[in-house]
Design a protein around this motif. Structure first.
Motif, PDB file in Angstrom:
ATOM      1  N   LEU A   1       0.823  -1.210   0.000  1.00  0.00           N
ATOM      2  CA  LEU A   1       0.000   0.000   0.000  1.00  0.00           C
ATOM      3  C   LEU A   1       0.857   1.259   0.000  1.00  0.00           C
ATOM      4  O   LEU A   1       0.650   2.183  -0.798  1.00  0.00           O
ATOM      5  CB  LEU A   1      -0.911  -0.024   1.229  1.00  0.00           C
ATOM      6  CG  LEU A   1      -1.961   1.075   1.294  1.00  0.00           C
ATOM      7  CD1 LEU A   1      -2.895   0.968   0.110  1.00  0.00           C
ATOM      8  CD2 LEU A   1      -2.739   0.964   2.596  1.00  0.00           C
ATOM      9  N   ILE A   2       1.880   1.282   0.894  1.00  0.00           N
ATOM     10  CA  ILE A   2       2.697   2.489   1.024  1.00  0.00           C
ATOM     11  C   ILE A   2       3.528   2.706  -0.236  1.00  0.00           C
ATOM     12  O   ILE A   2       3.635   3.829  -0.739  1.00  0.00           O
ATOM     13  CB  ILE A   2       3.592   2.383   2.281  1.00  0.00           C
ATOM     14  CG1 ILE A   2       2.689   2.490   3.524  1.00  0.00           C
ATOM     15  CG2 ILE A   2       4.648   3.469   2.282  1.00  0.00           C
ATOM     16  CD1 ILE A   2       3.424   2.265   4.826  1.00  0.00           C
ATOM     17  N   LEU A   3       4.098   1.616  -0.778  1.00  0.00           N
ATOM     18  CA  LEU A   3       4.881   1.746  -2.011  1.00  0.00           C
ATOM     19  C   LEU A   3       4.031   2.345  -3.122  1.00  0.00           C
ATOM     20  O   LEU A   3       4.443   3.261  -3.835  1.00  0.00           O
ATOM     21  CB  LEU A   3       5.367   0.364  -2.468  1.00  0.00           C
ATOM     22  CG  LEU A   3       6.835   0.027  -2.295  1.00  0.00           C
ATOM     23  CD1 LEU A   3       7.099  -1.380  -2.791  1.00  0.00           C
ATOM     24  CD2 LEU A   3       7.704   1.020  -3.059  1.00  0.00           C
ATOM     25  N   ARG A   4       2.805   1.820  -3.257  1.00  0.00           N
ATOM     26  CA  ARG A   4       1.953   2.274  -4.357  1.00  0.00           C
ATOM     27  C   ARG A   4       1.459   3.712  -4.124  1.00  0.00           C
ATOM     28  O   ARG A   4       1.452   4.522  -5.055  1.00  0.00           O
ATOM     29  CB  ARG A   4       0.767   1.301  -4.488  1.00  0.00           C
ATOM     30  CG  ARG A   4      -0.263   1.672  -5.519  1.00  0.00           C
ATOM     31  CD  ARG A   4       0.265   1.612  -6.926  1.00  0.00           C
ATOM     32  NE  ARG A   4      -0.744   2.108  -7.851  1.00  0.00           N
ATOM     33  CZ  ARG A   4      -0.514   2.913  -8.872  1.00  0.00           C
ATOM     34  NH1 ARG A   4       0.713   3.283  -9.158  1.00  0.00           N
ATOM     35  NH2 ARG A   4      -1.484   3.332  -9.647  1.00  0.00           N
ATOM     36  N   LEU A   5       1.062   4.017  -2.872  1.00  0.00           N
ATOM     37  CA  LEU A   5       0.577   5.375  -2.604  1.00  0.00           C
ATOM     38  C   LEU A   5       1.700   6.392  -2.774  1.00  0.00           C
ATOM     39  O   LEU A   5       1.489   7.485  -3.316  1.00  0.00           O
ATOM     40  CB  LEU A   5      -0.009   5.460  -1.185  1.00  0.00           C
ATOM     41  CG  LEU A   5      -1.346   4.751  -0.978  1.00  0.00           C
ATOM     42  CD1 LEU A   5      -1.808   4.902   0.471  1.00  0.00           C
ATOM     43  CD2 LEU A   5      -2.412   5.311  -1.921  1.00  0.00           C
ATOM     44  N   ALA A   6       2.909   6.006  -2.332  1.00  0.00           N
ATOM     45  CA  ALA A   6       4.041   6.912  -2.495  1.00  0.00           C
ATOM     46  C   ALA A   6       4.352   7.116  -3.978  1.00  0.00           C
ATOM     47  O   ALA A   6       4.688   8.219  -4.408  1.00  0.00           O
ATOM     48  CB  ALA A   6       5.260   6.344  -1.766  1.00  0.00           C
ATOM     49  N   ALA A   7       4.216   6.055  -4.751  1.00  0.00           N
ATOM     50  CA  ALA A   7       4.481   6.165  -6.188  1.00  0.00           C
ATOM     51  C   ALA A   7       3.480   7.109  -6.850  1.00  0.00           C
ATOM     52  O   ALA A   7       3.824   7.870  -7.751  1.00  0.00           O
ATOM     53  CB  ALA A   7       4.404   4.781  -6.840  1.00  0.00           C
TER      54      ALA A   7
END
Lengths: 240, 240, 240
Positions: free
Chosen positions: C185-191
Motif C-alpha cells: 500500500l505504502i509503495l503504491r501510494l508513495a508512487a
C-alpha cells in the motif's frame, strides 16, 4: 507427460514470454510490468486450456519451472536488449509464431488425451495458441494479431486439423506432433514474410459520395465485398 | 437437460456467433479469423458460466454440436452476405439482444439448478449474457455494448430478477423462462429502436473556461452530474 | 477462513468496486452498467484466483455477502457523488491501491494454504491483485494501470515476496499479513504521490530524421534505451 512434450511446453512459454517482453518494451513498461506481461502471455493460453479441460492443478501451479523460465527469459532479454534492436520489426510476429505453433499442437494433444471429440481438440489447440497473445495485445492496446490480415488463425487451424488427423490414423504421438507443428510454423512464418492473406469479407460503405447532398434518397449503405489479398496487403502495411 | 433448454442454448450460441461474424466483417477479418471471433463470442459466456459453477466438462467440450452450429452459422453467413448488406446497422445490436436474452435466462437457470443463492443466480445470468459480447468487442477494439448508453445491463438484470422470482414462486421452469426471456429481449430491442436510456452519472469538467487564464485559482474541477436521457441520446448517435 | 481475513476480503472487494464506480462515472455509464463494472472489478481477481487454485465454489457463489457489499457500495457512491467531485483525480489510483494491497496478500495467502510452491504464491498474489483492475480498464478502454509508469506491479510483487518470506519464517499468519499489506500500500501510494517509477526499457526510433531523404541507406531503426524515471515522469503526466 513425456520429456519431449515437457520441453516443448517450456519452449512455448519462453517464446510467448519473449513476445510479451518485446511488446512491453514498445509500451515503455518498467521491468516488473514487463515481467507481468511476459507471464500473462506465457501462461495465459495454457491456463485457459487447463481450466476448460478441468485439468487440476493448472500446469504452472504444479510445476514452478514454468515461472522460472519466464523470469530467466525476461532477465536475459533485458541484458540482451542492445542486440535485439539490430533485429527488425518482424521479430515480434516471428517469436509469436513459435509460441502459436507449439501451443496449438500441445493444446490439441491435451484435449485428445482428455478424450474430447476431434472438433473440440482442434478448437482447444486454437484457443491455447491464441489466448496468451490476445491478452498481451489487448492489455498493451495493440491490434490483436488474429485481427491482422496475414494468415494467423488459419495456420493454427491447419496445424490442429493435421495433428488430429494423424492421431486418428493411429500414428505415434511424437510422429504426429512434428508435422503439425511445422505446418503451423511454416504457414505463419511464410505469411509474415510474403504478406500472405486470405480474401477478407469487408463492410464497405458505397454509394455516390458526391451525390449525397443532392439525392438524399440515395443514402450511403454498407455493402459486403470480398477484398482480394493484393489489396489487403497494401492496407496491412499501414497499421503495422 | 431438457430438449427445450438444449435448443434455446444452441439458439443463443448461433445468435452470438452471428454477431461475431458481423463484427469480424466490419473489422476486415479473413474467414478463419471470423470463425475465431464467432466461436469466442458464441461460447464465451457459457464457458465462463460453467467454469464458475464448476460444471465439468464445459458444455461445448461435452457436446460438439455447439461447435458445428458455429461453423454452419459462419458458412451460411458468408454465403448470405450479399443480402445482409441490405439490412441496416441495427442488425448487430438486435442479433446481440437475442443472445443476451437467451443466455441471461439460461445462466440464471443453471445457477439456480446448482442451488446457488438467488442474488448469485441473477449475477450469473448477467455475466453469461454479457461476457461473450464483451470479449468480442474488446478483441475487435469496439466500445463494449454494456458501455453504450442504451439500456443493456438493465435489461439483463430485469430478466434475471423476473426469472428468479418466478422460480421462487414455484412456477414450472418452462413457464418461468419465457416471460423472463421476453422481458429482456423486448426491453433491449425497444431501447435500440427508441434509444431508451437511463440517466447517467457523468464526470463533467466545469468551471469558467474563459476565466481560466485570468483567475488561475479557479481551476477547472471535475463534477458529477446526472445527465438526462434526452441529452445522452444525442451523444449516443456520435459513437455509433 | 478466519474473521479477520473475511473482513479484509470484503474490504478489497469494496475498494475495487468503488474504483469500478469511479471509472464507470467517467465513462458516462448508466447505474446498472456501473453495477456491472463495479462487480467485474470487485470479484474479477478473486474469481481468477479461485478458478486457478481449483477452489470450488468460487467465493462469491458460496457467500452472497460479497455481492451485497458491491451493491451497497454502488448505491452509497451514487448518493455521495456530489461530494466525490471535491476530491481530486488521484482518488481512483488511491482506491485501486487499497484493493491491490488487500488482494495481493489474500491471493498469496490462499495459494500458500493450498500448498503451492512459494513462487506460485507470489504470482497468485500478483494476479489476484491486478486482474480485476485490468478487466475494468480494458472494458472502459483506459490505459491499464499496470502499463502506466508509476510503480504498480513492483509494489504487488514486493508485498507478495515479503508475505511469503514471513510465512516461511514460521511467523503467525496475522502477523505476516499486516507488514506485507502495508508495504504494498505504502509503495503504491508513495508512487502515486511523488510519481515514483523505475527506469523503463523503451523502444526508441533513432537515426537522422533530417538526413532521411538524402541518405536512404541510413534508415531509422528502433533502439532500446533505458529511460530514466525523471524523463518518464514528464511523459506520464500526458496520458493521465
Amino acid at each position: 507427460m513425456s520429456t519431449l512434450v515437457h520441453w516443448l511446453d517450456i519452449a512455448g512459454v519462453v517464446a510467448f514470454a519473449l513476445s510479451g517482453v518485446i511488446v512491453a518494451c514498445r509500451s515503455h513498461m518498467d521491468p516488473f510490468g514487463m515481467l507481468v506481461l511476459a507471464a500473462v502471455t506465457g501462461i495465459g493460453g495454457g491456463t485457459l486450456r487447463d481450466l476448460i479441460l478441468g485439468h487440476h492443478p493448472v500446469f504452472w501451479v504444479a510445476q514452478p519451472i514454468y515461472l522460472w523460465s519466464i523470469l530467466i527469459t525476461v532477465m536475459l532479454a533485458m541484458l540482451g536488449f542492445h542486440h535485439i534492436h539490430r533485429l527488425d520489426r518482424r521479430l515480434l510476429p516471428a517469436v509469436d509464431a513459435f509460441g502459436l505453433a507449439l501451443f496449438t499442437v500441445l493444446g490439441a494433444r491435451q484435449a485428445l488425451d482428455a478424450e474430447t471429440p476431434v472438433e473440440v481438440a482442434v478448437l482447444m489447440g486454437l484457443l491455447t495458441g491464441i489466448a496468451g497473445g490476445m491478452v498481451r495485445d489487448v492489455l498493451a492496446r495493440r491490434v490483436p494479431m488474429v485481427l491482422r490480415r496475414e494468415i494467423y488463425a488459419t495456420a493454427s487451424i491447419a496445424g490442429g486439423c493435421l495433428y488430429v488427423l494423424l492421431r486418428r490414423l493411429d500414428i505415434d504421438d511424437a510422429h504426429a506432433m512434428w508435422p503439425a507443428l511445422l505446418v503451423t510454423l511454416i504457414l505463419r512464418l511464410a505469411a509474415i514474410r510474403w504478406h500472405w492473406s486470405l480474401p477478407t469479407f469487408a463492410w464497405v460503405t458505397t454509394g455516390g459520395e458526391e451525390g449525397d447532398a443532392r439525392w438524399p434518397m440515395h443514402r450511403q449503405r454498407p455493402r459486403v465485398r470480398i477484398i482480394r489479398p493484393q489489396r489487403s496487403r497494401d492496407e496491412a502495411s499501414d497499421d503495422d
